[in-house]
Write a protein that holds these residues in place. Sequence first.
Motif, PDB file in Angstrom:
ATOM      1  N   LYS A 133      33.486  32.205  45.182  1.00 37.75           N
ATOM      2  CA  LYS A 133      33.560  32.571  43.771  1.00 37.75           C
ATOM      3  C   LYS A 133      32.981  33.951  43.502  1.00 37.75           C
ATOM      4  O   LYS A 133      33.512  34.740  42.724  1.00 37.75           O
ATOM      5  CB  LYS A 133      32.824  31.523  42.941  1.00 37.75           C
ATOM      6  CG  LYS A 133      32.989  31.692  41.447  1.00 37.75           C
ATOM      7  CD  LYS A 133      32.374  30.522  40.696  1.00 37.75           C
ATOM      8  CE  LYS A 133      32.545  30.682  39.193  1.00 37.75           C
ATOM      9  NZ  LYS A 133      31.951  29.542  38.458  1.00 37.75           N
ATOM     10  N   SER A 134      31.898  34.291  44.142  1.00 36.03           N
ATOM     11  CA  SER A 134      31.239  35.579  43.884  1.00 36.03           C
ATOM     12  C   SER A 134      31.953  36.756  44.542  1.00 36.03           C
ATOM     13  O   SER A 134      31.730  37.910  44.181  1.00 36.03           O
ATOM     14  CB  SER A 134      29.785  35.539  44.368  1.00 36.03           C
ATOM     15  OG  SER A 134      29.742  35.291  45.768  1.00 36.03           O
ATOM     16  N   LYS A 135      32.803  36.463  45.510  1.00 34.88           N
ATOM     17  CA  LYS A 135      33.482  37.530  46.249  1.00 34.88           C
ATOM     18  C   LYS A 135      34.564  38.201  45.416  1.00 34.88           C
ATOM     19  O   LYS A 135      34.817  39.410  45.543  1.00 34.88           O
ATOM     20  CB  LYS A 135      34.089  36.959  47.529  1.00 34.88           C
ATOM     21  CG  LYS A 135      34.829  37.994  48.376  1.00 34.88           C
ATOM     22  CD  LYS A 135      35.383  37.370  49.647  1.00 34.88           C
ATOM     23  CE  LYS A 135      36.174  38.387  50.473  1.00 34.88           C
ATOM     24  NZ  LYS A 135      36.713  37.771  51.709  1.00 34.88           N
ATOM     25  N   PHE A 136      35.211  37.439  44.559  1.00 39.68           N
ATOM     26  CA  PHE A 136      36.387  37.955  43.849  1.00 39.68           C
ATOM     27  C   PHE A 136      36.045  38.277  42.391  1.00 39.68           C
ATOM     28  O   PHE A 136      36.408  37.551  41.465  1.00 39.68           O
ATOM     29  CB  PHE A 136      37.534  36.944  43.942  1.00 39.68           C
ATOM     30  CG  PHE A 136      37.936  36.655  45.357  1.00 39.68           C
ATOM     31  CD1 PHE A 136      38.566  37.616  46.121  1.00 39.68           C
ATOM     32  CD2 PHE A 136      37.644  35.427  45.938  1.00 39.68           C
ATOM     33  CE1 PHE A 136      38.924  37.361  47.435  1.00 39.68           C
ATOM     34  CE2 PHE A 136      37.998  35.153  47.247  1.00 39.68           C
ATOM     35  CZ  PHE A 136      38.634  36.127  48.005  1.00 39.68           C
ATOM     36  N   MET A 137      35.325  39.360  42.206  1.00 39.49           N
ATOM     37  CA  MET A 137      34.956  39.823  40.876  1.00 39.49           C
ATOM     38  C   MET A 137      36.074  40.733  40.362  1.00 39.49           C
ATOM     39  O   MET A 137      36.342  41.785  40.935  1.00 39.49           O
ATOM     40  CB  MET A 137      33.637  40.587  40.909  1.00 39.49           C
ATOM     41  CG  MET A 137      33.143  41.013  39.529  1.00 39.49           C
ATOM     42  SD  MET A 137      32.781  39.597  38.441  1.00 39.49           S
ATOM     43  CE  MET A 137      31.368  38.889  39.309  1.00 39.49           C
ATOM     44  N   GLY A 138      36.730  40.320  39.290  1.00 34.34           N
ATOM     45  CA  GLY A 138      37.852  41.085  38.756  1.00 34.34           C
ATOM     46  C   GLY A 138      37.471  41.955  37.576  1.00 34.34           C
ATOM     47  O   GLY A 138      36.286  42.117  37.253  1.00 34.34           O
ATOM     48  N   VAL A 139      38.487  42.548  36.972  1.00 30.73           N
ATOM     49  CA  VAL A 139      38.294  43.357  35.768  1.00 30.73           C
ATOM     50  C   VAL A 139      39.282  42.891  34.703  1.00 30.73           C
ATOM     51  O   VAL A 139      40.367  42.393  35.013  1.00 30.73           O
ATOM     52  CB  VAL A 139      38.492  44.864  36.046  1.00 30.73           C
ATOM     53  CG1 VAL A 139      37.442  45.389  37.001  1.00 30.73           C
ATOM     54  CG2 VAL A 139      39.887  45.150  36.568  1.00 30.73           C
ATOM     55  N   GLU A 140      38.903  43.070  33.433  1.00 31.26           N
ATOM     56  CA  GLU A 140      39.791  42.732  32.330  1.00 31.26           C
ATOM     57  C   GLU A 140      40.788  43.857  32.087  1.00 31.26           C
ATOM     58  O   GLU A 140      40.529  45.025  32.389  1.00 31.26           O
ATOM     59  CB  GLU A 140      38.980  42.509  31.050  1.00 31.26           C
ATOM     60  CG  GLU A 140      38.066  41.312  31.100  1.00 31.26           C
ATOM     61  CD  GLU A 140      37.312  41.118  29.786  1.00 31.26           C
ATOM     62  OE1 GLU A 140      37.482  41.957  28.870  1.00 31.26           O
ATOM     63  OE2 GLU A 140      36.561  40.144  29.690  1.00 31.26           O
ATOM     64  N   LEU A 141      41.928  43.497  31.516  1.00 30.63           N
ATOM     65  CA  LEU A 141      42.907  44.507  31.098  1.00 30.63           C
ATOM     66  C   LEU A 141      42.638  45.006  29.683  1.00 30.63           C
ATOM     67  O   LEU A 141      42.942  46.164  29.362  1.00 30.63           O
ATOM     68  CB  LEU A 141      44.330  43.931  31.169  1.00 30.63           C
ATOM     69  CG  LEU A 141      44.812  43.453  32.547  1.00 30.63           C
ATOM     70  CD1 LEU A 141      46.281  43.042  32.470  1.00 30.63           C
ATOM     71  CD2 LEU A 141      44.628  44.527  33.600  1.00 30.63           C
ATOM     72  N   THR A 142      42.070  44.147  28.863  1.00 29.23           N
ATOM     73  CA  THR A 142      41.786  44.523  27.478  1.00 29.23           C
ATOM     74  C   THR A 142      40.924  45.784  27.420  1.00 29.23           C
ATOM     75  O   THR A 142      39.922  45.897  28.129  1.00 29.23           O
ATOM     76  CB  THR A 142      41.065  43.372  26.759  1.00 29.23           C
ATOM     77  OG1 THR A 142      41.901  42.215  26.784  1.00 29.23           O
ATOM     78  CG2 THR A 142      40.758  43.748  25.314  1.00 29.23           C
ATOM     79  N   ASN A 143      41.379  46.729  26.587  1.00 32.24           N
ATOM     80  CA  ASN A 143      40.677  48.004  26.351  1.00 32.24           C
ATOM     81  C   ASN A 143      40.721  48.966  27.540  1.00 32.24           C
ATOM     82  O   ASN A 143      40.138  50.048  27.470  1.00 32.24           O
ATOM     83  CB  ASN A 143      39.219  47.789  25.933  1.00 32.24           C
ATOM     84  CG  ASN A 143      39.115  47.184  24.550  1.00 32.24           C
ATOM     85  OD1 ASN A 143      39.916  47.494  23.670  1.00 32.24           O
ATOM     86  ND2 ASN A 143      38.141  46.310  24.357  1.00 32.24           N
TER      87      ASN A 143
END
Length: 531
Positions: A133-143
């Motif tokens: 779970k901690s390996k796959f840190m994503g980013v949001e598209l909003t903003n």
Amino acid sequence: MAPKVLVSDKLSETAVQIFRDRGIDVDFEPNLGKDKDALLAKIKDYDGLAIRSATKVTEKILDAADNLKVVARAGIGVDNVDIPAASKKGVIVMNTPFGNMITTAEHAIAMMFAVARQIPEASASTHAGKWEKSKFMGVELTNKTLGVIGAGNIGGIVCDRAVGLKMRVIAYDPFLSEERAAKLGVTKVELDELLERSDFITLHVPATDATRGMINAEAIAKMKKGVRIINCARGGLVIEEDLAEALKSGHVAGAAFDVFEVEPAKDSPLFNLPNVVCTPHLGASTTEAQENVALQVAEQMSDYLLTGAVTNALNMPSVTAEEAKIMGPWVKLAENLGAFIGQLTDEPIKAINITYDGAVAEMNLAALECAAIAGIMQSTNPDVNMVSAPVIAKDRGIKISKTTQEQTGAFDAYIKMTVVTDLRERSIAGTVFSDGKPRFIQIKGINIDAEVGEHMLYTTNQDAPGIIGTLGGIMGKNGVNIANFTLGRSEQGGDAIALLYVDGKVNETLIKELCDTGLFQSVKPLEFDVA
């Protein structure tokens, strides 16, 4: 006797049934296209050939196709068809340019989500019984800022969807007007600004000399650290080796590619790198899109073979058989006039006005207008044809107008085209001589008489002694032979132009030498389809 059509690639049964329902004798052999020798032996019996991407319609195939009248591609790309050879043989080439726009745009959005959240890698890890779970840190598209390179049909849909996702969308497209940008809800920027500002970059341009390799090490260096790049357009737009190095260094945080420089892609510098999502050219691979383009191909081919109506043809004007003999040279002239202006105009076009003078004003003006607009658009997008060009122009907010008038000058008929941008108006006029060949007769209001050649060079300067000698000397030094040399000027000592018809392409070295003389205001090589 009923026309015969061969379907040599996978096409839906519904589409095949359309041929039968309309009285076409159709053979459905969906695997034949993969066997070029078998296709070569069989093609001579058919009036029409319906294909996807597996069938390669080469000059050899066309030479064997004694009865072939039309090749129709279910989809937009016709890289697998030798169009010049087809034109020479008198075979019409059709495609379906609008059947998979939404599908391809949606795939680009899906790829953007996938690379933002590392979904493929996280899925593979979870399937393997890991819980990372901690390996796959994503980013949001909003903003986030999305940079869209190419805001045409597919790029425009991506812009619309991204705005709905609350992204800040900026777009680079030389033909994107401010009005069209405002309607899409995006900000129009130059390419360097897009590279510098974007968190995500997605490409939606054709593969041309101007776009191949446009995302290279130099372009990547201008991007902000952590950028993510998506390409669902054409292979070769991105230098894969340069992107791979940037991914390894961490400057680029991720990439999602549906297209590759070499396809089928068996090996790529992008394969097996972390946070790189790869799919096997699936942009148009949805049930809906495949059905849409298949049905369109069946209808278009049936219309042509039964009635002579031409739709979405890439290599001939949409005119009736009765009009063709008279209009053919005028259609070519309109296309050449558009190509001239298109190759000279870098900024967005706001308006196009076409004047038809004398006998040409009584012809099929819709076909002439389509040819002229296609000529303009093809300078940046070779996939544009006479049918799609007006639609693209409308989507980009370009106002098209025409004027017809009785004979006003020395010529029985002529066409004059004027384009308007925020910076200037540019005009050119031409006519067709009794030999059926198009001629340029006026540029920038300056009268000339120039034959249209495949390779040309256009220069502007102040009228002064020595210009002809300089041009001829530098051309000779670079081994470029001049077939025809036309000069014109507004007045003695005023604006002057030269239009040279040469035997080969003008290289960058020659252009630089001419510019370095300081005698010329502009030097522009031009290419025309004179077939």
